[in-house]
Motif scaffolding. Sequence first.
Motif, PDB file in Angstrom:
ATOM      1  N   MET A 137       0.845  -1.186   0.000  1.00  0.00           N
ATOM      2  CA  MET A 137       0.000   0.000   0.000  1.00  0.00           C
ATOM      3  C   MET A 137       0.883   1.240   0.000  1.00  0.00           C
ATOM      4  SD  MET A 137      -2.917   0.894   2.719  1.00  0.00           S
ATOM      5  CE  MET A 137      -3.814   2.370   2.649  1.00  0.00           C
ATOM      6  N   THR A 138       0.584   2.179  -0.838  1.00  0.00           N
ATOM      7  CA  THR A 138       1.339   3.416  -0.931  1.00  0.00           C
ATOM      8  C   THR A 138       0.784   4.429   0.058  1.00  0.00           C
ATOM      9  OG1 THR A 138       1.743   3.033  -3.270  1.00  0.00           O
ATOM     10  CG2 THR A 138       2.044   5.278  -2.468  1.00  0.00           C
ATOM     11  N   VAL A 139       1.657   4.993   0.887  1.00  0.00           N
ATOM     12  CA  VAL A 139       1.269   6.017   1.852  1.00  0.00           C
ATOM     13  C   VAL A 139       1.649   7.366   1.271  1.00  0.00           C
ATOM     14  CG1 VAL A 139       1.618   6.904   4.175  1.00  0.00           C
ATOM     15  CG2 VAL A 139       1.581   4.434   3.776  1.00  0.00           C
ATOM     16  N   THR A 140       0.690   8.262   1.190  1.00  0.00           N
ATOM     17  CA  THR A 140       0.951   9.590   0.616  1.00  0.00           C
ATOM     18  C   THR A 140       0.642  10.710   1.601  1.00  0.00           C
ATOM     19  OG1 THR A 140      -1.256   9.635  -0.356  1.00  0.00           O
ATOM     20  CG2 THR A 140       0.533   8.814  -1.752  1.00  0.00           C
ATOM     21  N   SER A 141       0.861  10.454   2.874  1.00  0.00           N
ATOM     22  CA  SER A 141       0.688  11.490   3.886  1.00  0.00           C
ATOM     23  C   SER A 141       1.572  11.166   5.076  1.00  0.00           C
ATOM     24  CB  SER A 141      -0.775  11.585   4.331  1.00  0.00           C
ATOM     25  OG  SER A 141      -1.172  10.380   4.959  1.00  0.00           O
ATOM     26  N   ALA A 142       1.832  12.163   5.902  1.00  0.00           N
ATOM     27  CA  ALA A 142       2.622  11.982   7.122  1.00  0.00           C
ATOM     28  C   ALA A 142       2.131  12.972   8.161  1.00  0.00           C
ATOM     29  CB  ALA A 142       4.104  12.197   6.852  1.00  0.00           C
ATOM     30  N   ALA A 143       2.199  12.596   9.409  1.00  0.00           N
ATOM     31  CA  ALA A 143       1.846  13.485  10.524  1.00  0.00           C
ATOM     32  C   ALA A 143       3.039  13.566  11.454  1.00  0.00           C
ATOM     33  CB  ALA A 143       0.625  12.957  11.266  1.00  0.00           C
ATOM     34  N   PHE A 144       3.381  14.754  11.872  1.00  0.00           N
ATOM     35  CA  PHE A 144       4.492  14.994  12.781  1.00  0.00           C
ATOM     36  C   PHE A 144       3.902  15.499  14.095  1.00  0.00           C
ATOM     37  CE2 PHE A 144       5.826  15.700   8.431  1.00  0.00           C
ATOM     38  CZ  PHE A 144       6.924  14.861   8.323  1.00  0.00           C
ATOM     39  N   THR A 145       4.148  14.797  15.174  1.00  0.00           N
ATOM     40  CA  THR A 145       3.553  15.163  16.460  1.00  0.00           C
ATOM     41  C   THR A 145       4.635  15.479  17.478  1.00  0.00           C
ATOM     42  OG1 THR A 145       3.469  12.855  17.165  1.00  0.00           O
ATOM     43  CG2 THR A 145       1.519  13.729  16.030  1.00  0.00           C
ATOM     44  N   GLY A 146       4.236  16.034  18.598  1.00  0.00           N
ATOM     45  CA  GLY A 146       5.171  16.347  19.674  1.00  0.00           C
ATOM     46  C   GLY A 146       6.051  17.548  19.375  1.00  0.00           C
ATOM     47  N   LEU A 147       5.627  18.406  18.461  1.00  0.00           N
ATOM     48  CA  LEU A 147       6.426  19.566  18.069  1.00  0.00           C
ATOM     49  C   LEU A 147       6.285  20.686  19.091  1.00  0.00           C
ATOM     50  CD1 LEU A 147       5.426  19.605  14.288  1.00  0.00           C
ATOM     51  CD2 LEU A 147       7.448  18.540  15.321  1.00  0.00           C
ATOM     52  N   SER A 148       7.284  21.520  19.170  1.00  0.00           N
ATOM     53  CA  SER A 148       7.241  22.672  20.074  1.00  0.00           C
ATOM     54  C   SER A 148       6.313  23.743  19.516  1.00  0.00           C
ATOM     55  CB  SER A 148       8.644  23.258  20.245  1.00  0.00           C
ATOM     56  OG  SER A 148       9.502  22.299  20.831  1.00  0.00           O
ATOM     57  N   LEU A 149       5.639  24.446  20.414  1.00  0.00           N
ATOM     58  CA  LEU A 149       4.742  25.524  20.013  1.00  0.00           C
ATOM     59  C   LEU A 149       5.532  26.737  19.553  1.00  0.00           C
ATOM     60  CD1 LEU A 149       2.173  25.308  22.932  1.00  0.00           C
ATOM     61  CD2 LEU A 149       1.997  24.306  20.663  1.00  0.00           C
ATOM     62  N   ASN A 150       4.947  27.514  18.661  1.00  0.00           N
ATOM     63  CA  ASN A 150       5.548  28.747  18.142  1.00  0.00           C
ATOM     64  C   ASN A 150       6.942  28.515  17.574  1.00  0.00           C
ATOM     65  OD1 ASN A 150       3.481  30.578  18.465  1.00  0.00           O
ATOM     66  ND2 ASN A 150       4.068  31.097  20.548  1.00  0.00           N
ATOM     67  N   THR A 151       7.113  27.421  16.859  1.00  0.00           N
ATOM     68  CA  THR A 151       8.407  27.062  16.279  1.00  0.00           C
ATOM     69  C   THR A 151       8.245  26.869  14.780  1.00  0.00           C
ATOM     70  OG1 THR A 151       8.994  25.941  18.337  1.00  0.00           O
ATOM     71  CG2 THR A 151      10.315  25.407  16.405  1.00  0.00           C
ATOM     72  N   SER A 152       9.209  27.371  14.017  1.00  0.00           N
ATOM     73  CA  SER A 152       9.185  27.225  12.569  1.00  0.00           C
ATOM     74  C   SER A 152       9.661  25.830  12.186  1.00  0.00           C
ATOM     75  CB  SER A 152      10.089  28.287  11.930  1.00  0.00           C
ATOM     76  OG  SER A 152      10.094  28.138  10.532  1.00  0.00           O
ATOM     77  N   HIS A 153       8.968  25.218  11.237  1.00  0.00           N
ATOM     78  CA  HIS A 153       9.320  23.867  10.771  1.00  0.00           C
ATOM     79  C   HIS A 153       9.310  23.843   9.256  1.00  0.00           C
ATOM     80  CE1 HIS A 153       8.873  22.178  14.805  1.00  0.00           C
ATOM     81  NE2 HIS A 153       7.819  22.966  14.920  1.00  0.00           N
ATOM     82  N   ASN A 154      10.323  23.177   8.664  1.00  0.00           N
ATOM     83  CA  ASN A 154      10.406  22.965   7.224  1.00  0.00           C
ATOM     84  C   ASN A 154      10.065  21.510   6.946  1.00  0.00           C
ATOM     85  OD1 ASN A 154      11.492  25.595   6.557  1.00  0.00           O
ATOM     86  ND2 ASN A 154      13.327  24.902   7.619  1.00  0.00           N
ATOM     87  N   ILE A 155       9.271  21.268   5.929  1.00  0.00           N
ATOM     88  CA  ILE A 155       8.848  19.913   5.592  1.00  0.00           C
ATOM     89  C   ILE A 155       9.039  19.709   4.097  1.00  0.00           C
ATOM     90  CG2 ILE A 155       6.935  18.272   5.576  1.00  0.00           C
ATOM     91  CD1 ILE A 155       5.711  20.002   7.886  1.00  0.00           C
ATOM     92  N   THR A 156       9.626  18.584   3.746  1.00  0.00           N
ATOM     93  CA  THR A 156       9.793  18.230   2.342  1.00  0.00           C
ATOM     94  C   THR A 156       9.580  16.728   2.207  1.00  0.00           C
ATOM     95  OG1 THR A 156      11.219  18.523   0.401  1.00  0.00           O
ATOM     96  CG2 THR A 156      12.301  17.882   2.464  1.00  0.00           C
ATOM     97  N   VAL A 157       9.460  16.241   1.002  1.00  0.00           N
ATOM     98  CA  VAL A 157       9.208  14.818   0.779  1.00  0.00           C
ATOM     99  C   VAL A 157       9.937  14.378  -0.495  1.00  0.00           C
ATOM    100  CG1 VAL A 157       7.067  15.166  -0.533  1.00  0.00           C
ATOM    101  CG2 VAL A 157       7.413  13.048   0.761  1.00  0.00           C
TER     102      VAL A 157
END
Length: 166
Positions: free
Chosen positions: A1-21
Motif C-alpha cells: 500500500m502506498t502512503v501519501t501522507s505523514a503526521a508529525f507530532t510532539g512539536l514545540s509551540l511557536n516554532t518554525s518547521h520545514n517539511i519536504t518529501v
Amino acid sequence: MTVTSAAFTGLSLNTSHNITVRAINGDSVATNYDVTLTTTTRAAPSAPSGFSGTVLGISSISWSWGNITNEDGYMVLSSTDGNISGNLPADTLAWSETSLSANVSHNRRDAGFNGAGVSTGSSVTAYTLAAPAPGLAFTSVNFSSIAVQWGANGNSSATTYEAKIW
C-alpha cells in the motif's frame, strides 16, 4: 500500500518547521527532495482581558472583551463552560445574549481559541433588569395613610421593589 501522507507530532509551540518529501523506488533509489514547505506551529492564544457585561434590558446582556492576537475566534462560556455564543469570528469584541429571564444573574466568561487550543478569561456576573412592576393600584386611602400594591410581572422572588410618594 502506498502512503501519501505523514503526521508529525510532539512539536514545540511557536516554532518554525520545514517539511519536504521525496519518493523512493523498489531498488531504494530516492529522488531529490522537491518542494519545501515552511510553517510555524501555533500556541493557544492568550486569554482575553477586560471582559464585562452591560445590561441591555430585562432579557438581554451585551458581553464585551479586549482584542487578542493569534486567535481564530472567541466564545462566551456559561458558568459550566458550555459554549453559549457559538464560535465567533476573529476580532469580534462583543456579543449580545438574548431571551434571558428578568432580574436573574448570569455568570459568564470569555475565551479565545485557535487550532492549538482555548484560553479562557476571567468570570463576570451580570443581572438582567427587573421587569417593571405592573398594575399599581390603591388598596386603601385613609385620612393619613395610603396603601398600594402591584404585580411581580415575572420577576424572581429575589426582586425587591421601591415605592415612592411625593
